[in-house]
Design an enzyme around this catalytic site. Structure first.
Site, PDB file in Angstrom:
ATOM      1  N   HIS A 132       0.819  -1.211   0.000  1.00  0.00           N
ATOM      2  CA  HIS A 132       0.000   0.000   0.000  1.00  0.00           C
ATOM      3  C   HIS A 132       0.852   1.260   0.000  1.00  0.00           C
ATOM      4  O   HIS A 132       1.914   1.330   0.621  1.00  0.00           O
ATOM      5  CB  HIS A 132      -0.925   0.003   1.220  1.00  0.00           C
ATOM      6  N   ASP A 133       0.392   2.253  -0.754  1.00  0.00           N
ATOM      7  CA  ASP A 133       0.963   3.601  -0.768  1.00  0.00           C
ATOM      8  C   ASP A 133       2.384   3.667  -1.336  1.00  0.00           C
ATOM      9  O   ASP A 133       3.079   4.671  -1.155  1.00  0.00           O
ATOM     10  CB  ASP A 133       0.955   4.219   0.648  1.00  0.00           C
ATOM     11  N   GLY A 150       5.021  -0.943   2.772  1.00  0.00           N
ATOM     12  CA  GLY A 150       4.186   0.232   2.575  1.00  0.00           C
ATOM     13  C   GLY A 150       4.970   1.532   2.516  1.00  0.00           C
ATOM     14  O   GLY A 150       5.991   1.700   3.183  1.00  0.00           O
TER      15      GLY A 150
END
Length: 283
Positions: A132-133, A150
């Site tokens: 994520h991200d 992340g």
């Protein structure tokens, strides 16, 4: 593949296998091909000429550009592996001309307003993971089994070898090379070769040459690397000395180090003779 006329009328000239599940809220452009047993959730958008081979999972909240090739079993835009994620709308943006190989996983953002981004012309090899991200630039290579945690940021033309582990919030600089099986919880400066545990071994002379960086610029970078990474502990006076260097690449290297919040990888204490590393003179 079935004729697109039997599908949603908003999917012009797309080829969708009858076993695929494509939700009505998905926007599919001209020339898209979706293979057997794929599942595409909406809202999402698949750009022109993109190919999804069999058993690919996409979405929701994915925007994908043109002419991407997604191999079997890849998962793009699934929920983040973050215990604080509460199901809110977060996105995954995939650029154009990417090749995403077998069983790659790319997770969407972890908070409202955040997204995972993969740029253009990247190669993500089998079983690599983009959490994520994460933000990946252009012409990046992730080899088999490379794992990005992340919020990692990877600059253009970086090469992350097989089995590499990158800790959350780490930055990987432009044209950096991370050797197979290495790991880092610190920022990896541009133009370097890293291995072991966040240890700088040498300048990425081969990568620089292939990228068209001039011999003069490579020579300036070689000098800068000896100043910064010739000892295990980086010295402030070395950074001060190089901040006004005539080479824009050297100044970029210094800015990257100055901007680091996690700290950067350290030198090995002894850099090899870069001119003849691995027994080859690359000039």
């Amino acid at each position: 593949m079935t004729d697109s006329k039997t599908q949603n009328p908003h999917w012009p000239q797309a080829e969708i296998h009858p076993t695929a599940i494509v939700e009505d809220s998905v926007e599919i452009s001209r020339g898209v091909r979706i293979g057997p047993w794929c599942h595409v959730k909406g809202p999402s958008s698949i750009g022109p000429g993109t190919v999804l081979m069999e058993r690919v999972s996409v979405g929701p909240w994915v925007i994908m550009g043109r002419n991407n090739i997604i191999h079997m079993g890849a998962v793009i835009g699934h929920a983040p592996q973050d215990l604080s994620y509460n199901g809110e709308e977060t996105w995954t943006h995939i650029g154009s001309q990417n090749e995403i190989r077998e069983y790659v996983t790319i997770h969407r953002g972890s908070r409202s307003g955040l997204k995972t981004v993969v740029g253009d012309h990247n190669l993500l090899m089998g079983l690599s993971h983009v959490a994520h991200d994460v933000e990946i630039g252009n012409r990046v290579i992730l080899a088999n089994g490379a794992l990005l945690a992340g919020h990692v940021h990877v600059d253009d033309q970086a090469f992350i070898s097989g089995g590499v582990l990158v800790h959350q919030f780490v930055r990987i600089g432009r044209l950096a090379l991370l050797r197979g099986g290495s790991r880092t919880s610190r920022d990896v400066p541009p133009y370097c070769i890293m291995d072991g545990t966040h240890t700088i071994r040498s300048l990425n002379r081969v990568g620089l040459k292939r990228a068209g960086i001039s011999a003069e610029e490579r020579s300036r970078l070689k000098m800068a690397f000896r100043i910064l990474f010739g000892r295990r502990k980086m010295e402030e006076r070395g950074l001060l000395q190089l901040e006004s260097d005539p080479s824009p690449l050297v100044r970029e290297l210094v800015r990257f180090i100055r901007d680091s919040k996690r700290g950067v990888c350290h030198g090995s204490g002894r850099l090899p003779d870069i001119d003849t590393e691995m027994g080859v003179d690359y000039d």
